[in-house]
Design an enzyme around this catalytic site. Sequence first.
Site, PDB file in Angstrom:
ATOM      1  N   CYS A  23      10.620  14.001   8.067  1.00 24.10           N
ATOM      2  CA  CYS A  23      10.920  15.419   8.264  1.00 24.10           C
ATOM      3  C   CYS A  23      10.646  15.860   9.710  1.00 24.10           C
ATOM      4  CB  CYS A  23      10.057  16.211   7.271  1.00 24.10           C
ATOM      5  SG  CYS A  23       9.855  17.949   7.637  1.00 24.10           S
ATOM      6  N   CYS A  26       8.259  18.780  10.139  1.00 22.18           N
ATOM      7  CA  CYS A  26       6.883  18.341   9.855  1.00 22.18           C
ATOM      8  C   CYS A  26       6.258  17.751  11.118  1.00 22.18           C
ATOM      9  CB  CYS A  26       6.862  17.295   8.742  1.00 22.18           C
ATOM     10  SG  CYS A  26       7.487  17.915   7.170  1.00 22.18           S
TER      11      CYS A  26
END
Length: 97
Positions: A23, A26
């Site tokens: 991600c 993230c």
Amino acid sequence: MSSFKELTNSDTPVLIDFFATWCGPCQTMMPVLDKLKEDLGDQVRVLKIDVDKNKALATKFAIRGVPAFMIFKNGKQVWKAAGVQPLHELKAQIQKA
């Protein structure tokens, strides 16, 4: 390994970061969380939980997208948000807890 319940049952606010290695947002949060920990020190505990390795926990807390954040204090969830969060917002929520 401590259980999730043990880890979140604390007088100190516990910030949970639900993330995934693949991600992009993230990854963007990593330096923000490092700075948060640097600024607040012992006032907060940061736990990173990989949703791909902890599917049951992600399901239990209805994590549908990453990054997602939760703050627990004394075993109770006191805040939840999804998506990239600015440092000042995380700090404000932790100090509120």
